[in-house]
Write a protein that holds these residues in place. Structure first.
Motif, PDB file in Angstrom:
ATOM      1  N   SER A 357      30.988   8.800   9.795  1.00 36.55           N
ATOM      2  CA  SER A 357      31.329   9.367  11.219  1.00 36.55           C
ATOM      3  C   SER A 357      30.426   9.206  12.346  1.00 36.55           C
ATOM      4  O   SER A 357      29.150   8.834  12.228  1.00 36.55           O
ATOM      5  N   LEU A 358      30.563   9.441  13.345  1.00 37.36           N
ATOM      6  CA  LEU A 358      29.722   9.253  14.775  1.00 37.36           C
ATOM      7  C   LEU A 358      30.276  10.279  15.744  1.00 37.36           C
ATOM      8  O   LEU A 358      31.416  10.416  16.024  1.00 37.36           O
ATOM      9  N   GLY A 451      38.134  14.243  16.713  1.00 38.60           N
ATOM     10  CA  GLY A 451      37.776  15.498  17.276  1.00 38.60           C
ATOM     11  C   GLY A 451      37.279  15.779  18.504  1.00 38.60           C
ATOM     12  O   GLY A 451      36.361  14.954  19.068  1.00 38.60           O
ATOM     13  N   TYR A 452      38.114  16.408  19.591  1.00 41.36           N
ATOM     14  CA  TYR A 452      37.763  16.183  21.025  1.00 41.36           C
ATOM     15  C   TYR A 452      37.085  17.654  21.328  1.00 41.36           C
ATOM     16  O   TYR A 452      38.109  18.644  21.296  1.00 41.36           O
ATOM     17  N   PHE A 453      36.103  17.887  21.775  1.00 40.04           N
ATOM     18  CA  PHE A 453      35.385  19.217  21.989  1.00 40.04           C
ATOM     19  C   PHE A 453      35.220  19.199  23.497  1.00 40.04           C
ATOM     20  O   PHE A 453      34.439  18.818  24.077  1.00 40.04           O
ATOM     21  N   ARG A 462      32.008  16.607  23.580  1.00 39.61           N
ATOM     22  CA  ARG A 462      31.776  15.892  22.563  1.00 39.61           C
ATOM     23  C   ARG A 462      32.854  15.071  21.944  1.00 39.61           C
ATOM     24  O   ARG A 462      34.296  15.780  22.182  1.00 39.61           O
ATOM     25  N   LEU A 463      32.856  13.841  21.477  1.00 40.85           N
ATOM     26  CA  LEU A 463      33.850  13.214  20.820  1.00 40.85           C
ATOM     27  C   LEU A 463      33.588  12.756  19.511  1.00 40.85           C
ATOM     28  O   LEU A 463      32.769  12.047  19.160  1.00 40.85           O
ATOM     29  N   LEU A 464      34.078  13.360  18.382  1.00 46.24           N
ATOM     30  CA  LEU A 464      33.655  12.908  16.860  1.00 46.24           C
ATOM     31  C   LEU A 464      34.770  12.098  16.135  1.00 46.24           C
ATOM     32  O   LEU A 464      35.899  12.413  16.388  1.00 46.24           O
ATOM     33  N   LEU A 465      34.225  11.136  15.757  1.00 45.79           N
ATOM     34  CA  LEU A 465      35.152   9.988  15.290  1.00 45.79           C
ATOM     35  C   LEU A 465      34.789  10.077  13.603  1.00 45.79           C
ATOM     36  O   LEU A 465      33.560   9.973  13.198  1.00 45.79           O
TER      37      LEU A 465
END
Length: 838
Positions: A357-358, A451-453, A462-465
């Protein structure tokens, strides 16, 4: 007896003609004037620059320490600390200064030590070499630079009599390094400056080479004989550019120069610059080939390794232009790659929970609508993201679910963080991130989630991949981030989102591996793997087993930016190595120093995208391509240069960079291989992550915790997992270990051994006269290391070695047969005109 100033070697050469003993003393008032001595009876004609400061007196102790006050190995620069009977009590009435300069370091010395502020290093002969002052460091373009070190290197050059390096910012210009040089023999102009720069570049990184040089008849001096730096002239029209830059000559070369500059993070690239000397590695080569393909240039990874500069690459461009690659939707069964077989054979506690993840900080104009559009385009372009994995009758299988069945809602989550304070946002990222990490279904998919926070302030979003490891690897991350960057550039220009054509599918690559396993070329590999796995390797030592609540612990250490620059761009040229080969040599040497085992089996992780199929191109294909294969090292060498050579040759003896091992082990059940014993050490160099996300990219890395990537209780790969990557300009190496098998102190010791080994190897690479060839540098001829060493003593620079053709062999045979013969006569032909008479 002389002291107080650095004594140039050129003056010592003159002194030696008088046959009078000279003693060079070094010391400070704070340490009773004299701490070390060097005697002319130890004169070595190979000395250059300045005389050594000598070895310590009997009642004196000298230590060379790094910034963390740890001991530096031979050849590595650090600050000089002096201990012993001569150390004074401090400065009268100046308590703060005394506490700063007089220190107690019980892990180094039992007594008080004086911090000299001098930058020195140990020589192999046991003498200290003075390099300059620590407090003379300057910072230019983000790099800390010691002008005295550059001056020392300049004085070592045969053309240079004396030199001074200053940092100037005349007339409001940016800071720049200026070298003032007095030549041994006046004259030469640009030609001699070119030689000076070439000499410096063999020992210093590019940012430490002065941008301007001025040739002077002599250096201006003050009344007391010191260099009058105020009297040195500002650079005018009499300087040359920093390096011999060769500009691109056509559009293709210009495009490749831009691609190299971006991927290598080098400001300017010329067509004659060497890829590996600029810091290139195998992973960056894949990125460059991928970006070249996007620009319409068909460039293979193999070409980069064979030709190494843009001029030669362009002259041998790949002829696969216009390769016919299926652009439609991949469907049906997917052959499991060897890495999948290994993964599922490990009996994971939760096979669905093993991710990469990043967390990113998106630009201010990114919103949910655009992210959904981008995510769908990613699923369209990268078929491997639609893979499913399921178990049937004890066997794992895989296939693709149709794109039309994809629901973006199942892959995209928006989290509303508006109105939350920092503490609540941090908790939200951790909790929701953990939910996303645990949400994958191998049999249902999709195996990528976003995930787009969304927060009130753009900088707080934040953008979680998150991707399951079964469909992604290190190279795939770079492809994904390149696609994200390209899409955002198009978005910023108001253009339609278009990610470009697909390269060879993951499905076709797996089929090609099976086909290769039936080929004659593959059969030739089997003997290597049997010998490697059958070699006797002693087990590594372990601490007494203890119970631990943790299933994993990590000891991590790093090089600073200057040391990393030296590793990436300065060291590889000496022994014609790649960065990963130097790191591998350091890992072997560190483990040898820690364990005493000269034979070691390391399980290597490679990117797996080896360029062995002429009709396939996977430079822009996502998937888990990783190879895991054994490398058995048995190094019988004591000195750094010989260690580098032996590790390099044993590594390069691997057929196809280890690709065949997994094929033999998992895709060819009829082949019987030894098991190789327990997996004790793995090593993986992940390359330079700065190329993908850095301070200049639109998306930045988020630092908050966003969930654990891997389920607790999953089996370990090995006792020791060693991995490294370059982040923010510094190499970070980590040792992931089982806390039940090793104490933290043991791993700290191992970490120090590896770091000190790496620094000693790079220091050797940067020494004057260091370097050499090995047989793998000359692929056309079969030569031994002994032959090469003999030839190198006769011929300083060998560009290539070619085998003799039959005609040449015949000529040599007759010359050896008849030493008196002056020529080799092959054939004479006469043309006769007119009638012949008897």
């Amino acid at each position: 007896m002389v002291g107080c100033e650095a004594i140039p070697v050129r003056l010592m050469r003159q002194w030696m003609a008088y046959d009078v003993e000279l003693v060079h003393v070094f010391g400070l008032t704070e340490t009773a004037i004299t701490s070390s001595t060097w005697h002319s009876k130890d004169w070595d004609a190979s000395l250059s620059g300045s005389l050594p400061s000598g070895s310590p007196l009997g009642n004196t102790r000298l230590h060379v320490l790094d910034a963390a006050q740890g001991l530096q190995p031979v050849g590595v620069a650090g600050e000089l600390y002096i201990g012993g009977d001569g150390v004074t009590q401090g400065y009268l009435g100046r308590r703060e200064l005394s506490e700063a300069r007089f220190v107690e370091l019980p892990w180094i010395d039992s007594g008080r030590l004086y911090r000299t502020g001098d930058k020195v290093r140990w020589r192999e002969d046991g003498n200290i070499e003075f390099l300059g002052r620590m407090d003379n460091q300057v910072k230019i373009r983000g790099y800390r630079i010691e002008p005295g070190e550059i001056e020392s290197r300049l004085r070592e050059l045969p053309q240079v009599q004396d030199a001074v390096v200053l940092v100037r910012d005349d007339a409001g210009h940016d800071k720049q390094l200026v070298g003032y040089v007095v030549l041994e023999v006046q004259g030469g102009g640009s030609e001699v400056l070119s030689d000076i720069k070439a000499g410096l570049s063999r020992h210093l990184p590019g940012y430490m080479i002065p941008g301007h040089f001025l040739l002077l008849e002599s250096l201006p001096l003050t009344l007391n004989g010191k260099v009058d730096k105020q009297a040195l002239p500002a650079p005018g029209s009499q300087y040359l550019e920093q390096s011999e830059y060769v500009a691109p000559r056509n559009e293709v070369e210009s495009t490749l120069c831009d691609i190299w500059s971006s991927a290598l993070r080098v400001e300017r690239v010329g067509i004659r610059d060497n890829f590996f000397e600029l810091g290139g590695d195998s992973i960056i080569s894949i990125q460059i080939a991928s970006r070249a393909s996007q620009a319409g240039i068909s460039l293979s990874v193999r070409q980069l390794f064979e030709h190494q500069n843009i001029a030669d690459v362009v002259a041998n461009l790949d002829k696969r232009v216009g390769m016919d690659v299926f652009q439609g939707e991949v469907s049906g069964k997917q052959v499991l790659l060897p890495i999948h077989h290994w993964f599922f054979a490990e009996k994971q506690v939760r096979p669905s929970y093993n991710n990469m993840s990043l967390l990113l900080v998106p630009p201010v104009d990114v919103d949910e609508r655009w992210l959904r559009e981008w995510l769908y385009a990613i699923f369209q372009r990268h078929d491997a993201l639609r893979l499913r994995f399921y178990e049937s009758d004890g066997q794992w299988h895989s296939d693709y679910f149709p794109l039309q069945e994809l629901s973006i809602d199942s892959a995209f989550t928006r989290v509303d963080m508006r109105g939350m304070d920092e503490s609540a946002r941090t908790a939200c990222l951790g909790e929701t991130g953990q939910e996303l990490q645990e949400s994958f279904s191998l049999s249902g998919g999709p195996l990528m989630k976003v995930g787009y926070f969304d927060a009130d302030e753009a900088q707080d979003s934040r953008l979680l991949l998150v991707l399951h490891h079964a469909v992604v690897d290190g190279v795939s991350w770079r492809i994904l981030l390149d696609d994200l960057s390209l899409a955002y550039e198009q978005h910023s220009r108001g253009e339609r989102l278009l990610l470009g054509n697909k390269t060879t599918s993951y499905q076709r690559w797996a089929e090609a591996l099976v086909e290769y396993g039936q080929s004659e070329a593959f059969e030739a590999e089997i003997g290597y793997w049997r010998r490697s796995l059958g070699a006797d390797v002693p087990a590594l030592p372990q601490d007494e087993r203890v119970e631990s609540e943790l299933d994993v612990a990590v000891h991590q250490f790093k090089l600073d930016e200057a040391e990393t620059e030296q590793l990436l761009r300065q060291s590889p040229a000496a022994y014609r190595t790649q960065v990963n080969e130097l790191l591998l040599a350091a890992v072997w040497l560190g483990i040898y120093r820690w364990s005493g085992n000269s034979a070691l089996r390391i399980w290597m992780e490679g990117h797996g995208r080896e360029d062995i199929f002429e009709s396939l191109d996977v430079t822009q294909t996502m998937g888990w391509f990783t190879t895991l294969y054994p490398l058995t090292l048995d190094v019988q060498a004591k000195y750094p240069g010989e260690i580098i050579k032996q590790v390099k040759e044993q590594y390069r003896a691997l057929p196809n960079r280890g690709l065949g091992y997994g094929i033999a082990r998992y895709l060819s059940p009829e082949i019987d291989l030894p098991d190789g014993g327990a997996v004790e050490v793995t090593f993986n160099y992940l390359g330079q992550f700065d190329q993908a996300v850095n301070s200049e990219t639109a998306f930045q890395v988020g630092r908050e915790f966003s969930g654990r990537n891997v389920a607790q209780g999953n089996p370990r790969e090995a006792l020791l997992n060693i991995s490294g990557q370059v982040v923010s300009g510094s190499l970070v190496l980590g040792v992931d270990y089982d806390p039940g098998s090793y104490r933290a102190q043991t791993m700290e010791h191992l970490g120090r051994c590896i770091k000190e080994s790496l620094l000693s190897l790079t220091a050797r690479c940067c020494e004057p006269g260091a370097g050499g060839y090995t047989p793998s540098d000359f692929t056309l001829s079969k030569v031994s290391q002994l032959q090469l060493d003999q030839w190198q003593r006769r011929y300083r620079n060998i560009e290539d070695i070619y085998p003799t053709v039959p005609m040449q062999q015949g000529m040599l045979f007759h010359r050896l047969l008849d030493n008196e013969a002056g020529a080799y006569l092959g054939q004479i032909t006469y043309r006769i005109r007119g009638p012949l008479t008897g």
